[in-house]
Scaffold this active site. Structure first.
Site, PDB file in Angstrom:
ATOM      1  N   GLU A   1       0.787  -1.235   0.000  1.00 45.51           N
ATOM      2  CA  GLU A   1       0.000   0.000   0.000  1.00 45.51           C
ATOM      3  C   GLU A   1       0.817   1.283   0.000  1.00 45.51           C
ATOM      4  O   GLU A   1       0.243   2.376   0.104  1.00 45.51           O
ATOM      5  CB  GLU A   1      -1.001   0.017   1.173  1.00 45.51           C
ATOM      6  CG  GLU A   1      -2.013  -1.105   1.094  1.00 45.51           C
ATOM      7  CD  GLU A   1      -3.157  -0.997   2.078  1.00 45.51           C
ATOM      8  OE1 GLU A   1      -4.179  -1.691   1.875  1.00 45.51           O
ATOM      9  OE2 GLU A   1      -3.035  -0.233   3.061  1.00 45.51           O
ATOM     10  N   ASN A   2       2.135   1.220  -0.184  1.00 42.09           N
ATOM     11  CA  ASN A   2       2.924   2.448  -0.118  1.00 42.09           C
ATOM     12  C   ASN A   2       2.876   3.265  -1.402  1.00 42.09           C
ATOM     13  O   ASN A   2       2.930   4.506  -1.353  1.00 42.09           O
ATOM     14  CB  ASN A   2       4.374   2.116   0.242  1.00 42.09           C
ATOM     15  CG  ASN A   2       4.492   1.556   1.640  1.00 42.09           C
ATOM     16  OD1 ASN A   2       3.587   1.691   2.452  1.00 42.09           O
ATOM     17  ND2 ASN A   2       5.609   0.897   1.925  1.00 42.09           N
TER      18      ASN A   2
END
Length: 855
Positions: free
Chosen positions: A424-425
């Site tokens: 999710e970065n």
């Protein structure tokens, strides 16, 4: 030959100046708990009481006797740590051997001839993170703790399902390795299959001692009857073994999982200056199990967007996955037996892919060995999650060393099918207001888009790499675009009704889920003496998600009348909604194969007793969701989906066949009233080819009359005998009789449907003995017990009974039932098997049942 001596005994932990016995492998919390100095942090509110442990430095100590490191035994003795958590200074007799700052890599120190007190002094992880933050500057993250500044298990700092228990310790094995002349420093087998030929290219790195620099070394390798050898050129060698027509390794459900022993031996052939070769002397050996299979990732563009489909041995696969988090707040407590239990649960639920999430750890070798055996594909995240990570030193060097270490360690496993850069970065950088605040500072993009793919391409080019999850493949699309690559679906849980999973068809759903509390027996153990309520102190403390109970309650209220001051009913309804929500997503997305090529449920497991998205709770007890996964992940699935224009468009019958054989079945469709009356009936004769889906709109006269709130649709199909033992059809919210599969379609919410008061008979059949089975009907007393054995429970419905659930832990903390939610029509009978029950009286068994009731 190299010798290894495990250093598991003789360790102490210094606490307030005094030594305590220390467990190695282990951690500070485990030792303090064993000594009675802290309460169990997973019970009640104790997590808060032990927060001080993570703020202090800790030292482990052990005496190394002269004989343990004596140079007369071998030329060299190394002290090897497989895992240190995390920032430590290692000294031997006052001499500093080295410093560490990474939980996720191995460390090796030369201790030849040294002896005396061995100290491993750990700095608080908070102190180390603060020091790094002072060097790199601030970076945003999704949680308030500083996990992005230190290379350790991020979720140990707390997550939306996990406690904040920041520990320290020697968390993986430590040993002494004695060796002479040379050793195998690294072995990398590159396994490929082409045109029926299995090839293993073995790349070997060798470390020599000073006296071994002029020795002639040879590496020998053998696998599957093939053998070869090669001279070591300096510090390396490359060997190639060809195995004709190898047995292929397949994911579970697609074939067998044959494994081959690959053996590599390093041999000393004497000094280069010797006139005659010395007798071969084995120096070191390395053995691993490998499997022959080809895995690629189809990311080709098409009319729907950009695909994300695993292709194994040339066969496209719909991935039936689960996300995996560390199975304990203290990972050193997870044994191979526990891995086997949990992964066997996954396989028995029809799972064929396990994604190791990036906020945890690279798991122990035993985890991957079991996945090899069970046919569970492994998607391995590199360990970055939900934060902007600095790319400056000292982190950058640690990240590269960690990646290299773990790629080499894990690449022999055939179950490993994907390296993933982060969790999710990339999405966070674009959507979570990170980009403006960073003002050009590093945030991890260089890791995911440059460093890590280069490491994988260099060391393990046989496997695909993706930069992150979610990730659309390029900045040309939004990172979480459902039409391109992987997608995380969290808006539904956070803000909507689960029916809205059906609003889109992502190419691959790598995360989605719905919460529910753990089993009642788990709550009673974790919250002793507490009067349980959704908002009781312990329940709230063991609910870590933002507005978690609010989302649970809103999820219930959309479908049922919320119970007031009835914890047992609330507990049942939240678990029903969790199971239905996940099933709604999977059924919809599976019905759109091959456009959608996989679902990975968040999450399989828990690390402590908590309300979460898991299918198996923190004490290992399956929730109703677990049984529902067995139904919706079976090879063959029947589902009724609302039409493309909503309910008024008429439902769609989807018949899903993921087995290797065509499925010929008669589908019986019945439009029924709540009282059991059949209004219209039709039988469809269908054949669905292997690995295909058949979709057709339900005829208009079979569509229930929604305004009446009294009609529903039932579809039943033959299970077929050729599905296989692992399929377990007929279970879950759609499961009907034991003879086949069932799908249900109710055009209105449960709270609006005219359910009759559920009526059903319960008969308990005690185990078969010399006198035969004994039955206890509804009128029997509550004194019966089988002493913890198995009983059969027979239920016969007299009305429509929706989502009947036998909550086995009411019959004993270790009791389990082989089925989850079941819907019965009037006159239908089901048989349930209950194991390990303490109380098997008919009244007790009947009181353990719950079902949907009239509003």
């Amino acid at each position: 030959m190299k010798e290894a001596v495990q250093l598991t005994e003789g360790w102490n932990l210094v606490h307030d100046g005094s030594p305590l016995p220390a467990q190695v492998p282990g951690c500070v919390h485990v030792d303090l708990l064993a000594a009675g100095l802290i309460p169990d942090p997973c019970v009640g509110l104790n997590e808060s009481e032990v927060a001080w442990v993570g703020r202090r430095p800790w030292t482990y100590m052990r005496e190394l006797a002269p004989g343990e490191t004596a140079a007369d035994r071998h030329e060299r003795t190394d002290l090897v740590f497989d895992g240190l958590d995390t920032a430590a200074v290692i000294t031997l007799d006052g001499y500093e051997l080295g410093r560490t700052r990474n939980m996720h890599r191995r460390h090796r120190f030369d201790v030849t001839g040294r002896h005396g007190p061995l100290h491993v002094a750990f700095t608080s992880a908070y102190e180390e993170a603060a020091a790094v933050r002072a060097l790199t500057g601030e970076r945003p993250n999704a949680y308030p703790e500083p996990f992005q500044y230190i290379r350790r298990m991020a979720c140990g700092f707390g997550w939306d399902w996990g406690p904040t228990l920041v520990t320290a310790g020697i968390w993986r094995p430590v040993r002494l390795e004695h060796w002479s002349t040379a050793r195998l420093a690294a072995v990398r087998p590159l396994v490929t299959v082409r045109d029926g030929l299995g090839r293993v290219e073995v790349r070997v790195d060798v470390e020599r001692t000073g006296r071994g620099a002029d020795h002639r070394l040879e590496v020998r390798a053998a696998v599957g009857g093939a053998q070869t050898r090669a001279a070591v050129d300096g510090t390396g060698a490359v060997l190639t073994l060809d195995v004709p027509d190898p047995l292929l390794w397949w994911p579970r459900g697609y074939g067998e999982q044959p494994l081959y022993d690959l053996e590599v031996t390093l041999v000393d052939q004497g000094a280069e200056t010797a006139e005659t070769p010395a007798e071969d002397r084995p120096l070191d050996s390395w053995t691993r199990r490998i499997g022959f299979r080809d895995v690629t990732l189809d990311r080709s563009p098409d009319e729907h967007g950009t695909a994300f489909t695993f292709v194994v041995n040339g066969l496209p696969v719909f991935a039936r996955g689960v996300n995996w988090i560390p199975d304990d707040v203290f990972p050193s407590r997870v044994t191979p037996e526990r891995y086997r239990t949990r992964l066997r649960q996954a396989a028995d639920a029809g799972v064929d892919l396990v994604r190791i999430w990036g906020g945890g750890i690279y798991e122990d070798d035993a985890f991957y060995d079991l996945c090899d055996e069970l046919g569970l594909m492994v998607w391995q995240d590199f360990l970055f999650a939900c934060a902007a990570y600095p790319e400056e030193q000292p982190l950058r060097g640690e990240v590269e060393a960690e990646a290299r270490d773990n790629v080499v360690r894990l690449m022999p496993h055939p179950s490993l099918v994907l390296w993933n850069g982060n969790n999710e970065n990339l999405w966070g950088f674009r959507d979570w207001d990170w980009e403006p605040g960073l003002r050009g500072d590093s945030w991890g993009g260089g890791y995911y888009l440059d460093l890590l793919p280069r490491v994988v391409a260099e060391l393990d080019p046989t496997r695909p790499y993706t930069a992150g999850s979610p990730w659309s493949g390029s900045w040309g699309h939004h990172p979480n675009d459902p039409a391109h690559g992987t997608h995380h679906s969290w808006e539904v849980w956070n803000r909507r009704d689960y029916a809205e999973y059906r609003d889109s068809v992502p190419r691959f759903v790598a995360e989605f889920g719905w919460q529910a509390p753990p089993a009642l027996a788990t709550l009673r153990r974790a919250l002793p003496g507490e009067r349980l309520a959704p908002d009781s102190p312990g329940m709230l403390h063991h609910q870590k998600a933002e507005d978690g109970n609010g989302k649970l309650n809103r999820g219930v209220a959309r479908h049922f009348t919320p119970p007031e001051d009835d914890f047992d009913r609330w507990h049942y309804l939240t678990q029903v909604v969790q199971a239905r929500a996940v099933a709604a997503g999977i059924e919809h997305w599976r019905s759109h194969w091959p456009v959608c090529a996989g679902t990975v449920v968040w999450q399989l497991n828990d690390c402590w007793p908590v309300s979460s998205w898991s299918a198996v709770d923190g004490d290992g007890r399956p929730k109703p969701l677990y049984h529902e996964l067995r139904r919706v992940y079976a090879d063959r699935l029947l589902t009724l989906q609302p039409g493309p224009d909503g309910d008024t468009g008429g439902p769609v019958l989807a018949v899903i066949n993921q087995s290797a054989e065509p499925w010929h079945t008669a589908v019986r469709l019945r439009r029924m009233r709540a009282d059991g009356t059949v209004l219209v009936e039709e039988v469809l004769d269908l054949t669905v080819p292997a690995r295909r889906v058949s979709r057709r709109t339900v005829p208009g006269d079979l569509v229930p009359d929604a305004p009446s709130a009294k009609e529903f649709l039932v579809a039943d199909a033959d299970a077929d005998a050729d599905v296989g033992a692992d399929s377990d059809e007929g279970e879950g919210t759609g499961g009907g009789t034991e003879e086949g599969l069932r799908a249900l379609y109710f055009p209105v919410a449960d709270k609006d449907f005219a359910y009759p008061a559920p009526r059903y008979d319960v008969v308990v059949r005690t185990p078969v003995g010399p006198a035969g089975p004994a039955d206890a009907g509804d009128g029997a007393g509550d004194g019966g017990s089988d002493g913890g054995g198995s009983v059969e429970v027979v239920v016969t419905a007299h009305t429509l009974v929706r989502d009947l659930l036998l909550r086995a832990d009411r019959l004993g903390p270790d009791a389990v039932c082989d089925f989850g939610l079941r819907t019965l029509l009037p006159g239908e009978t089901i048989r349930l098997r209950v194991r390990n029950a303490v109380d098997t009286g008919a009244n007790a068994v009947r009181s353990a049942f719950s079902s949907v009731e009239p509003a």
